[in-house]
Design a protein around this motif. Sequence first.
Motif: not given
Length: 201
Positions: A71-96
């Motif tokens: 998934t393309n998630l460049e610049g996405a905001d996950f601040c104070k989120s619970n992302v436990s057990y989440v799968d970000f394999t091969k994701a674009n998480v630049k500057a997130a």
Amino acid sequence: MTRLESQRLWIETIGEQGEKLGIDEIDLRNLDLSQYPLDQAYITACIFDGMNLNHKDFSSSLLSSSTFISTNLEGADFCKSNVSYVDFTKANVKAARLADSECIETVFVQADLSDANLVAGLFDETDFRNAILFNADVWLATIERVLLKGAKLTGVRGLEEAFIKSINIGTPEQPNILVGEEARKWLQDNKQPLWIMRKIV
């Protein structure tokens, strides 16, 4: 009114109208989410694989067991989120922004986390194997049993102030655990300054 519309109304009216979003095991890949806020929501075991969600706000949301594969998630905001057990394999998480997020057994295998804000996050058994962490900021982050085999750590910031309990430089099947100062030294030794990277490139 759809649940997404109801969530938007709930956000816009600060909870006076509409309803906070709560969905589980929904495939969202065929929906256009661009006009809907996804912060402060319960979105568990949902599928976002391959979507374009650059700069999307997921802050203060519960996203446990959802998948963001490629998934393309460049610049996405996950601040104070619970992302436990989440799968970000091969994701674009630049500057997130994953500041103050909870990442227990979260998978970032081959993900690009260049310039990501990981400040004060909880990373417990998080899988960063073959991930790119160029210039990522781990200031005050808690790091325990994190998988790092093949990770690119060039220019990682904030290591001196991070709470480094242990890292695994092996595999889940054949772990090679480094603890405390030994783990910190390994991270420092593998954090080449950016000018070296530029010279190589």
